[in-house]
Each structure stands twice: as C-alpha cells, then as structure tokens.
Design a protein around this motif. Sequence first.
Motif, PDB file in Angstrom:
ATOM      1  N   LEU A  31      17.521  24.886  -8.757  1.00  0.00           N
ATOM      2  CA  LEU A  31      18.139  25.438  -7.431  1.00  0.00           C
ATOM      3  C   LEU A  31      18.575  24.857  -6.507  1.00  0.00           C
ATOM      4  N   SER A  32      17.419  23.934  -6.493  1.00  0.00           N
ATOM      5  CA  SER A  32      17.318  22.784  -4.909  1.00  0.00           C
ATOM      6  C   SER A  32      18.749  22.129  -4.830  1.00  0.00           C
ATOM      7  N   PHE A  33      19.036  21.890  -6.579  1.00  0.00           N
ATOM      8  CA  PHE A  33      20.178  20.650  -7.123  1.00  0.00           C
ATOM      9  C   PHE A  33      21.419  22.015  -6.526  1.00  0.00           C
ATOM     10  N   LEU A  34      21.592  23.734  -6.548  1.00  0.00           N
ATOM     11  CA  LEU A  34      22.609  23.850  -6.257  1.00  0.00           C
ATOM     12  C   LEU A  34      22.696  24.353  -3.794  1.00  0.00           C
ATOM     13  N   LYS A  35      21.485  24.393  -3.948  1.00  0.00           N
ATOM     14  CA  LYS A  35      21.303  23.706  -2.439  1.00  0.00           C
ATOM     15  C   LYS A  35      21.660  23.157  -1.440  1.00  0.00           C
ATOM     16  N   ALA A  36      21.437  22.300  -2.105  1.00  0.00           N
ATOM     17  CA  ALA A  36      21.771  20.505  -1.498  1.00  0.00           C
ATOM     18  C   ALA A  36      22.954  20.776  -1.016  1.00  0.00           C
ATOM     19  N   ASN A  37      23.682  20.609  -2.473  1.00  0.00           N
ATOM     20  CA  ASN A  37      24.937  20.773  -3.107  1.00  0.00           C
ATOM     21  C   ASN A  37      26.225  22.111  -2.821  1.00  0.00           C
ATOM     22  N   THR A  38      25.640  22.609  -2.242  1.00  0.00           N
ATOM     23  CA  THR A  38      26.239  24.176  -1.918  1.00  0.00           C
ATOM     24  C   THR A  38      27.585  23.773  -1.539  1.00  0.00           C
ATOM     25  N   GLY A  39      28.455  22.868  -0.349  1.00  0.00           N
ATOM     26  CA  GLY A  39      29.125  22.146   0.205  1.00  0.00           C
ATOM     27  C   GLY A  39      30.294  22.054  -0.676  1.00  0.00           C
ATOM     28  N   ALA A  40      29.590  20.957  -1.850  1.00  0.00           N
ATOM     29  CA  ALA A  40      30.290  20.269  -2.673  1.00  0.00           C
ATOM     30  C   ALA A  40      31.279  20.956  -3.598  1.00  0.00           C
ATOM     31  N   VAL A  41      29.836  22.767  -3.653  1.00  0.00           N
ATOM     32  CA  VAL A  41      30.286  23.468  -4.856  1.00  0.00           C
ATOM     33  C   VAL A  41      30.952  24.395  -4.905  1.00  0.00           C
ATOM     34  N   MET A  42      31.490  24.276  -3.249  1.00  0.00           N
ATOM     35  CA  MET A  42      32.673  25.157  -2.561  1.00  0.00           C
ATOM     36  C   MET A  42      33.477  24.886  -2.210  1.00  0.00           C
ATOM     37  N   ASP A  43      33.887  23.597  -2.078  1.00  0.00           N
ATOM     38  CA  ASP A  43      34.996  23.100  -1.788  1.00  0.00           C
ATOM     39  C   ASP A  43      35.479  22.695  -3.334  1.00  0.00           C
ATOM     40  N   GLN A  44      34.715  22.505  -4.544  1.00  0.00           N
ATOM     41  CA  GLN A  44      35.002  22.626  -5.875  1.00  0.00           C
ATOM     42  C   GLN A  44      36.315  23.772  -6.251  1.00  0.00           C
ATOM     43  N   LEU A  45      35.320  25.331  -5.838  1.00  0.00           N
ATOM     44  CA  LEU A  45      35.444  26.436  -6.121  1.00  0.00           C
ATOM     45  C   LEU A  45      37.325  26.865  -5.104  1.00  0.00           C
ATOM     46  N   ASP A  46      37.348  26.435  -3.767  1.00  0.00           N
ATOM     47  CA  ASP A  46      38.755  26.046  -3.574  1.00  0.00           C
ATOM     48  C   ASP A  46      39.804  25.415  -3.762  1.00  0.00           C
ATOM     49  N   ARG A  47      39.201  24.554  -4.310  1.00  0.00           N
ATOM     50  CA  ARG A  47      40.182  23.698  -5.074  1.00  0.00           C
ATOM     51  C   ARG A  47      40.706  24.589  -7.121  1.00  0.00           C
ATOM     52  N   LEU A  48      39.332  24.886  -7.092  1.00  0.00           N
ATOM     53  CA  LEU A  48      39.871  25.957  -8.092  1.00  0.00           C
ATOM     54  C   LEU A  48      41.086  26.817  -8.034  1.00  0.00           C
ATOM     55  N   VAL A  49      40.961  27.759  -7.052  1.00  0.00           N
ATOM     56  CA  VAL A  49      41.274  28.786  -6.495  1.00  0.00           C
ATOM     57  C   VAL A  49      43.115  27.706  -6.171  1.00  0.00           C
ATOM     58  N   ILE A  50      42.845  27.092  -5.630  1.00  0.00           N
ATOM     59  CA  ILE A  50      45.045  26.332  -5.086  1.00  0.00           C
ATOM     60  C   ILE A  50      45.050  26.060  -6.511  1.00  0.00           C
ATOM     61  N   LEU A  51      44.833  25.065  -7.273  1.00  0.00           N
ATOM     62  CA  LEU A  51      44.923  24.978  -8.541  1.00  0.00           C
ATOM     63  C   LEU A  51      45.917  26.576  -9.408  1.00  0.00           C
ATOM     64  N   LYS A  52      45.046  27.202  -9.619  1.00  0.00           N
ATOM     65  CA  LYS A  52      45.450  28.682 -10.818  1.00  0.00           C
ATOM     66  C   LYS A  52      46.959  29.020  -9.848  1.00  0.00           C
ATOM     67  N   ASN A  53      46.369  29.085  -7.266  1.00  0.00           N
ATOM     68  CA  ASN A  53      47.685  30.094  -7.569  1.00  0.00           C
ATOM     69  C   ASN A  53      49.082  28.670  -8.354  1.00  0.00           C
ATOM     70  N   MET A  54      48.728  27.423  -8.072  1.00  0.00           N
ATOM     71  CA  MET A  54      50.117  26.474  -8.517  1.00  0.00           C
ATOM     72  C   MET A  54      50.670  27.398  -9.363  1.00  0.00           C
ATOM     73  N   TYR A  55      49.252  26.571 -10.580  1.00  0.00           N
ATOM     74  CA  TYR A  55      49.569  27.140 -12.170  1.00  0.00           C
ATOM     75  C   TYR A  55      50.538  29.042 -12.375  1.00  0.00           C
ATOM     76  N   GLU A  56      50.237  30.106 -11.673  1.00  0.00           N
ATOM     77  CA  GLU A  56      50.658  31.229 -11.449  1.00  0.00           C
ATOM     78  C   GLU A  56      51.970  31.513 -10.803  1.00  0.00           C
ATOM     79  N   GLU A  57      52.456  30.552  -9.447  1.00  0.00           N
ATOM     80  CA  GLU A  57      53.511  30.513  -9.756  1.00  0.00           C
ATOM     81  C   GLU A  57      54.167  29.628 -10.479  1.00  0.00           C
ATOM     82  N   ASP A  58      53.878  28.887 -10.747  1.00  0.00           N
ATOM     83  CA  ASP A  58      54.552  27.820 -12.025  1.00  0.00           C
ATOM     84  C   ASP A  58      55.077  28.483 -13.408  1.00  0.00           C
ATOM     85  N   GLN A  59      54.181  29.104 -14.086  1.00  0.00           N
ATOM     86  CA  GLN A  59      54.494  30.507 -14.785  1.00  0.00           C
ATOM     87  C   GLN A  59      55.692  31.397 -14.521  1.00  0.00           C
TER      88      GLN A  59
END
Length: 253
Positions: free
Chosen positions: A198-226
């Motif tokens: 839990l402390s690891f997630l709390k200390a790295n909340t910004g990085a985790v949210m940033d990676q989630l945003d990038r995954l959403v972008i990749l998902k959108n790009m993949y769906e657009e390509d399809q």
Amino acid sequence: MGPPPVVTGISPKEGPPGTRVTIRGEFLGNSVSDLIGLKICGCDCLLSAEWKSKNKIVARSGPCKGRGDIIVTTRFGGEGTSTVQFRGYHESIGPVKESAVWVEESVPLSMPWGRRPMSPTTYTPPDPLGLSTEGDDCKFPEEELNELFPDGSGKLSDENFQPGWYLLEHHSNTSYEDLKAGMVFLQRKVEGQKEGQLSFLKANTGAVMDQLDRLVILKNMYEEDQRKNGKEPLPSLQTAIEGIMNLLNKIKK
C-alpha cells in the motif's frame, strides 16, 4: 531558506536493524525531492526513507547501537534537530523472532569454481510460523495423515494444502503457547507485506496514473488502427507495398 526540520516524536522508540520507524515533527520537507538526508543514531537511512508529509517520514533503522538523535536534512531548511532519541540494539534471531531479511529473499551464491548450487527441489522453505520444525523422531505418521486428509497435502505450495496436515507433520509436539506466538508472528508478517504494498502505491500514485493514461492512449490508437485497416492489417500493408513498387517501376521507365 526555510526553517530547519525538527523531529518531535518517533514510533517505536527502539528496535534492531531494519525496524520500521515512523518519524514525526515539523518542517520535514516540502516534497520528496526536498528531503536530502536522514540519519538515525548516526546511520544514514535516506535510501529507506518514505516522505509522507511535512510532518511525517517513515524509514528503516540502520545497524546502529545505543541511543542517538534522528537528524533530518532538507534542501531548503538544512540540517535539523531532534528532541527525541531512538535506541538501536542487535539481537539473535530466535524461533519466533523476526529477521530484517527473509531466507527466501536471499540470493543464492554463485560458485565460479564449478560446484553446482543446491537444487531447488532440496530447498526447504522457512516455517511460516517462525518456529523451528521438529525432528524426524517427532513427526506424525504419514499413513495416519493420509487417512485424516485423503484429498489434502502438507506442502505449502500445493493447491490442496491443509493447515492441519502441516501442523501435525511439523508441530505435533509444539506447545499451545508457542503455536499462539507463531500465529501472532504470521499475522504481523502478512500485515507488514500489505502495508508495504500500500505504501508503494501511495508513494507512486503519480507514476501509476501516468502509466494508466498511456495505456488508454495505446488502446485508442489500437482501436483506431483496427477501424481503418481491419483486424488483419497484413493485406492492407501488402497492397501499400505493391502500390509503391508499381510507382517505382513507372519512375524507372
């Protein structure tokens, strides 16, 4: 420059190396990057420090002995002072004592002179209760264990693991008081692991949210390509390559 840090409280107030210490006070830094130094009883503990807020830091104590101050150093406040002290001590690891490093986390030593390391099949995991397992003379008969638990197993890694089998096999002569102490030990270990995650997630909340945003972008790009090229892009790619080759042949002519 800001006011220097002041440590006014710690919990616990003593412990062996590796003790998780909660440090409280004032002006303990404005951010993670502002914390540039932490010493507990003279030992540098900055690498283990988790900056929580201006009033709270969590860290692990080092190999210190005796009483000493907790000195926090910040980039904008400089070296601070402490109104409380931490007492470090060393103790031998007993049957229900926690160790700062678990056996299963230690890295096997390499043997460059050609000797083969111990096979994983011969490795015996540490007892989860922190107790010393009994010798072969005290073991419960395996035939009776099979009768009591026909579909069970005493191995910790098996899906059909039965705690009763394990206790009878390894602790049939262990006293009730020792088993209770072992249960407390196991609960503390599990709670400590949960707290660490839990402390690891709390200390790295910004990085985790940033990676989630990038995954959403990749998902959108993949769906657009399809949508543009279909689920099988190879035919479209082949058609594009053939078109380029035809254009090159026309230019050459």
